[in-house]
Structure formats: structure tokens, C-alpha cells
Scaffold this motif. Structure first.
Motif, PDB file in Angstrom:
ATOM      1  N   ALA A 156      70.085 -17.042 -46.910  1.00 38.20           N
ATOM      2  CA  ALA A 156      70.122 -16.854 -45.459  1.00 38.20           C
ATOM      3  C   ALA A 156      68.892 -16.074 -44.982  1.00 38.20           C
ATOM      4  O   ALA A 156      68.281 -16.425 -43.969  1.00 38.20           O
ATOM      5  N   MET A 157      68.522 -15.034 -45.728  1.00 43.10           N
ATOM      6  CA  MET A 157      67.351 -14.238 -45.330  1.00 43.10           C
ATOM      7  C   MET A 157      66.079 -15.071 -45.450  1.00 43.10           C
ATOM      8  O   MET A 157      65.211 -15.023 -44.577  1.00 43.10           O
ATOM      9  N   ASP A 158      65.980 -15.886 -46.493  1.00 45.28           N
ATOM     10  CA  ASP A 158      64.809 -16.762 -46.641  1.00 45.28           C
ATOM     11  C   ASP A 158      64.722 -17.759 -45.487  1.00 45.28           C
ATOM     12  O   ASP A 158      63.647 -18.036 -44.965  1.00 45.28           O
ATOM     13  N   LEU A 159      65.883 -18.307 -45.109  1.00 41.92           N
ATOM     14  CA  LEU A 159      65.909 -19.249 -43.979  1.00 41.92           C
ATOM     15  C   LEU A 159      65.349 -18.563 -42.724  1.00 41.92           C
ATOM     16  O   LEU A 159      64.496 -19.129 -42.024  1.00 41.92           O
ATOM     17  N   CYS A 160      65.816 -17.346 -42.472  1.00 44.52           N
ATOM     18  CA  CYS A 160      65.324 -16.592 -41.304  1.00 44.52           C
ATOM     19  C   CYS A 160      63.811 -16.415 -41.391  1.00 44.52           C
ATOM     20  O   CYS A 160      63.081 -16.660 -40.421  1.00 44.52           O
ATOM     21  N   HIS A 161      63.326 -15.997 -42.561  1.00 45.88           N
ATOM     22  CA  HIS A 161      61.903 -15.715 -42.689  1.00 45.88           C
ATOM     23  C   HIS A 161      61.087 -17.000 -42.571  1.00 45.88           C
ATOM     24  O   HIS A 161      60.028 -17.012 -41.941  1.00 45.88           O
ATOM     25  N   ARG A 162      61.586 -18.119 -43.134  1.00 45.90           N
ATOM     26  CA  ARG A 162      60.856 -19.398 -43.037  1.00 45.90           C
ATOM     27  C   ARG A 162      60.739 -19.898 -41.602  1.00 45.90           C
ATOM     28  O   ARG A 162      59.801 -20.597 -41.264  1.00 45.90           O
ATOM     29  N   HIS A 163      61.777 -19.577 -40.760  1.00 45.92           N
ATOM     30  CA  HIS A 163      61.821 -20.170 -39.426  1.00 45.92           C
ATOM     31  C   HIS A 163      61.606 -19.164 -38.301  1.00 45.92           C
ATOM     32  O   HIS A 163      61.886 -19.459 -37.140  1.00 45.92           O
ATOM     33  N   GLY A 164      61.131 -17.983 -38.643  1.00 46.07           N
ATOM     34  CA  GLY A 164      60.827 -16.994 -37.604  1.00 46.07           C
ATOM     35  C   GLY A 164      62.047 -16.475 -36.871  1.00 46.07           C
ATOM     36  O   GLY A 164      61.963 -16.069 -35.708  1.00 46.07           O
ATOM     37  N   MET A 222      68.530 -25.321 -39.801  1.00 48.52           N
ATOM     38  CA  MET A 222      69.356 -25.921 -40.851  1.00 48.52           C
ATOM     39  C   MET A 222      69.289 -27.439 -40.796  1.00 48.52           C
ATOM     40  O   MET A 222      69.231 -28.108 -41.839  1.00 48.52           O
ATOM     41  N   ALA A 223      69.278 -27.997 -39.591  1.00 48.40           N
ATOM     42  CA  ALA A 223      69.136 -29.454 -39.466  1.00 48.40           C
ATOM     43  C   ALA A 223      67.799 -29.885 -40.066  1.00 48.40           C
ATOM     44  O   ALA A 223      67.726 -30.859 -40.826  1.00 48.40           O
ATOM     45  N   ALA A 224      66.742 -29.120 -39.764  1.00 50.57           N
ATOM     46  CA  ALA A 224      65.409 -29.462 -40.263  1.00 50.57           C
ATOM     47  C   ALA A 224      65.347 -29.385 -41.788  1.00 50.57           C
ATOM     48  O   ALA A 224      64.576 -30.100 -42.420  1.00 50.57           O
ATOM     49  N   GLU A 225      66.163 -28.525 -42.379  1.00 45.15           N
ATOM     50  CA  GLU A 225      66.156 -28.380 -43.839  1.00 45.15           C
ATOM     51  C   GLU A 225      67.152 -29.295 -44.528  1.00 45.15           C
ATOM     52  O   GLU A 225      67.398 -29.174 -45.734  1.00 45.15           O
ATOM     53  N   GLY A 226      67.764 -30.194 -43.771  1.00 44.12           N
ATOM     54  CA  GLY A 226      68.632 -31.198 -44.384  1.00 44.12           C
ATOM     55  C   GLY A 226      70.042 -30.717 -44.679  1.00 44.12           C
ATOM     56  O   GLY A 226      70.777 -31.358 -45.425  1.00 44.12           O
TER      57      GLY A 226
END
Ligand code: AMP
Ligand code: GLY
Length: 415
Positions: free
Chosen positions: A104-112, A247-251
Motif C-alpha cells: 500500500a505504501m509503495d502504491l502511494c509513493h508510485r502514484h504521488g 489500482m485500475a492502472a496497475e491491473g
């Protein structure tokens, strides 16, 4: 409609769906005795995806709503979808937003998406090394599901080392930057593409008044939140929508209720955690304020089909919930106390408040099964009225040595 789970949150879901003119029957799997007035129970456990799918097909269920995080993380929603059932609840891939703090934290960091800086340690030794290099206070979190009990805010290096050893012994640990500010639980109804804001609530996570004592699943909640300004609300909505789009963008599109635990810092709201479901006890205060019939909207969300005109509306007014937990909770909850003040239907004698059951049985009268047993919820035109209704019920409903907080939403004192 079938609600999966057996807690007070699931009772509130059943109770709300049972009021829908379009819903002919509500089923609960496995449910609990306190919800039998609003739902017919199926003897299937929440984690058994195959048995749930069979039962739902046999009962010709039109929508399955999954309440708790554990079955979602285990892939129960995937199993039900394979059987052709519409499900409000994320796939296992999307439930990682709660199942892995590091993901979850990586998702936040990847997507600003604004979040604390975080580093992941694979085991205790690595966590100990990171502790030595971290500014204090530092926050340590177990990477996996811990029912709200896997977070330590360490003020001293000693506390941080102890937490690194304890949490690291069980698996990976995330070390996070310490943030300060008021906390908010924000919810959205998601169809995989969009997030419809559902409302804000505030939870009281510590066992004791004044936010002392051990962390719990939540000892009370209230909504609305007068201290959150319009600008902050707009930032929160953007954050939820950004998360669903990411999340949609990451499949791994997110379908279901997305829950962001946020800290309102001077530089804007930041994510402490995402959960892949409604909060407990937040659901018990939000669902009574839902305006209109949620069933068609939830069905459209499950079908990935929310329209531009769709909106979740809350009634004006407020709701406040007080949790009654058994003695020994959270470490060693004791069970079997006789509950007084409830009628045959499990609701407070004389009315005035709602009672959502999290852990009760009937044998002659009502009895606790240990843990967070009841959420007593008052509603009213404002928070003062909701508080009076909820604590009025606490005066009448209870059990020996019940643990509950007098300071939900700022407190209450006996007149
Ligand atoms: P969580 O389960 O991640 O929401 O964490 C539980 C509680 O720990 C939160 O409600 C906060 O009070 C506290 N907490 C979690 N992360 C942080 C952080 N980065 N900074 C300060 N407090 C935190
Ligand atoms: N009340 C917080 C949670 O449900 O995780």
C-alpha cells in the motif's frame, strides 16, 4: 442479498439492506444471533469461498457484500465472481491495499498519493538496523493483517528496538515517518474505476478514555466531523479517487468499500493506512445516516457500472456509537456475561438507540461471547442529541464489568 461476516459491522449492513424496498430477503453467512431479526443465517463460514459460492447460487442471491478483511485478502470475492455472482468487495489482488502495508505504501509513493515516508525490513535484524538510523518517534507496523494491533508508535530507541524484535519475529516490518494531527476515517464506494465519497467518521482506537491504553479494533465512532474543512474534504476526495485510479492502472481494480485512515497534517491529509472494507465501528454510525436505497447503487458498483450522476448521500444529522467490550479485551477477553436491557429482537428495551451485535448468543437471555460485544448507536439532529441517545442506551443496556469509553466524540458526563 447476502452479507458475509459475523460482526457488528455486518449486522449494520444487514439492517440497512433489510430496509430496502427492492430487497426481498437478507442472508448472512455465518452472521450472529443478534442479527436474526433482520437476516436469515446460513451455516457457512466467511472464509470458505466454495461453500459461500454454492450457497449463494442455491439461494439465487443478487449481490454478495463481504464485510471483513480476512476473507477478502484470502480471495473469497474472486471465488464468488468465478461462480458468476456480483460481489461488492475487492479481489485478493486489490485487497493487498490492506493485506500488505508495504504494498500500500509503495502504491502511494508510485502514484504521488500523500503518505509518510516508509521503509520495509524483511526481518527483525533489518528492522533493528533501520531503527538505529531513524529519527524518533518512529512508527513500526507488521506488514500483514493484525486486526489493528500490529502498530507501535515508538517514542524512544528502546521501544523501537523492542517493537522491531517483536514484530520482526513474525515477518516483514514497515518503518514509517511519524506524523501528527487529527485522524479521520474516509470511505468511498468504488466500482473499479471511480470512488464515490461515502462519508467521514472518527474512530477511537485506544481502550481507555483520553486515548490511553492498548490499541483495539475501535471503541466508538461518530460522524459527521465538524473539524474537517471544505478544502481538506476536497483533498480527501481527490486522494480516494487517485487511489482507485492507481489500482485500475496497475491491473487490480478496486470494487467495494475503500477505507482510508488519514492524518490531517499541516501539509494536507496523508494516508496512514488503507483498508479494503468498511470500518468497524465506523460502519455502525455511517450506515444509519445513508439516505435513499443503497441496494441499486451497491449493485451498480459491483457490476463496475457507477454512472456520472450516481452519488452517495447522507442524511443531515449525526450518529455516535459506543462499543461495549467484555472484561479482559483486547488481550484476553472473557465471555459468558449476561446482557441486560435487550428485547427479544436484540434491540434496546424501550428503543431510543440502535444496537448492533458483534459477539452475543442467546441462551434464555442474551450473553456475550467475548470481545467487542455490542455497538450502541444514537442518532439525532446534531452530535449532542446523538451522544445523549447513545449514552442513554449505555445506561440501560450492558453486562457485568463491561468496558466502554465515556469520551466518544469529546465526551459525556452523567447529569
Ligand atoms: P494504522 O493501523 O496503520 O492506521 O495505525 C494505527 C494507529 O497508529 C493510527 O490510528 C495512528 O494513531 C497511529 N499511526 C499509524 N501510522 C502512523 C504514523 N505514520 N505517524 C503517527 N501515527 C501513526
Ligand atoms: N475501526 C477501524 C477499522 O475497522 O479498522
Amino acid at each position: 442479498m447476502l452479507v458475509v461476516g459475523s460482526g457488528a459491522r455486518e449486522h449494520a449492513l444487514c439492517w440497512r439492506l433489510a430496509q430496502s424496498p427492492q430487497v426481498s430477503e437478507v442472508l448472512a453467512a455465518p452472521g450472529n444471533p443478534g442479527m436474526e431479526a433482520v437476516a436469515r443465517r446460513l451455516a457457512v463460514t466467511a472464509s470458505d469461498g466454495s461453500a459461500l459460492a454454492q450457497a449463494a447460487v442455491r439461494e439465487r442471491v443478487d449481490l454478495v457484500v463481504i464485510g471483513p478483511e480476512a476473507p477478502l485478502v484470502q480471495g473469497v470475492a474472486d471465488r464468488l465472481r468465478q461462480a458468476g455472482l456480483p460481489v461488492l468487495g475487492p479481489s485478493a489482488a486489490a485487497a493487498r491495499i490492506e493485506g500488505s502495508k508495504a504494498w500500500a505504501m509503495d502504491l502511494c509513493h508510485r502514484h504521488g498519493i500523500p503518505a509518510p515516508t516508509a521503509r520495509r525490513a524483511a526481518h527483525a535484524d533489518e528492522a533493528l538496523a533501520l531503527v538505529e538510523a531513524s529519527p524518533l518517534p518512529v512508527v513500526l507496523k507488521a506488514d500483514g493483517l493484525m486486526a489493528g494491533k500490529g502498530v507501535v508508535v515508538a517514542l524512544t530507541r528502546e521501544e523501537a528496538r523492542a517493537a522491531a524484535e517483536r514484530l520482526g519475529a513474525r515477518g516483514p516490518v514497515v518503518l514509517e515517518e511519524f506524523l501528527e494531527g487529527p485522524e479521520v476515517s474516509a470511505f468511498a464506494l468504488c466500482d473499479g474505476r471511480r470512488a464515490l465519497p461515502l462519508g467521514l467518521a472518527r474512530d477511537h482506537k485506544r481502550l481507555l478514555e483520553g486515548d490511553r491504553g492498548p490499541m483495539t479494533g475501535g471503541m466508538g465512532a461518530y460522524t459527521p466531523l465538524a473539524d474537517v474543512e471544505a478544502g481538506q474534504r476536497a483533498q480527501i476526495l481527490r486522494l480516494l479517487d487517485d487511489a482507485v485510479r492507481a489500482m485500475a492502472a496497475e491491473g487490480c481494480p478496486f470494487v467495494g468499500f475503500l477505507f482510508a485512515g488519514l492524518m490531517l497534517t499541516p501539509s494536507g491529509p496523508r494516508v496512514l493506512e488503507f483498508n479494503c472494507r468498511l470500518g468497524d465501528p465506523e460502519a455502525q454510525v455511517l450506515l444509519p445516516l445513508l439516505d435513499g436505497d443503497p441496494a441499486p447503487l451497491w449493485l451498480r458498483a459491483a457490476h463496475g457500472d457507477l454512472g456520472a450522476a450516481d452519488q452517495v448521500r447522507l442524511l443531515p444529522g449525526a450518529a455516535l456509537g459506543v462499543v461495549l467490550a467484555t472484561p479482559g479485551y483486547p488481550d484476553a477477553p472473557r465471555a459468558g456475561q449476561a446482557i441486560w436491557g435487550l428485547g427479544e429482537d436484540g434491540q434496546p428495551d424501550g428503543g431510543g438507540a440502535l444496537c448492533f451485535h458483534g459477539g452475543s448468543v442467546r441462551d434464555g437471555g442474551w450473553r456475550t461471547v467475548g470481545g467487542r460485544t455490542l455497538t450502541l448507536v444514537g442518532t439525532g439532529p446534531d452530535l449532542g442529541a446523538a451522544r445523549a441517545a447513545a449514552y442513554g442506551a449505555v445506561e440501560r443496556v450492558g453486562f457485568a464489568q463491561a468496558q466502554w469509553r465515556r469520551d466518544i466524540a469529546g465526551g459525556w458526563s452523567r447529569a
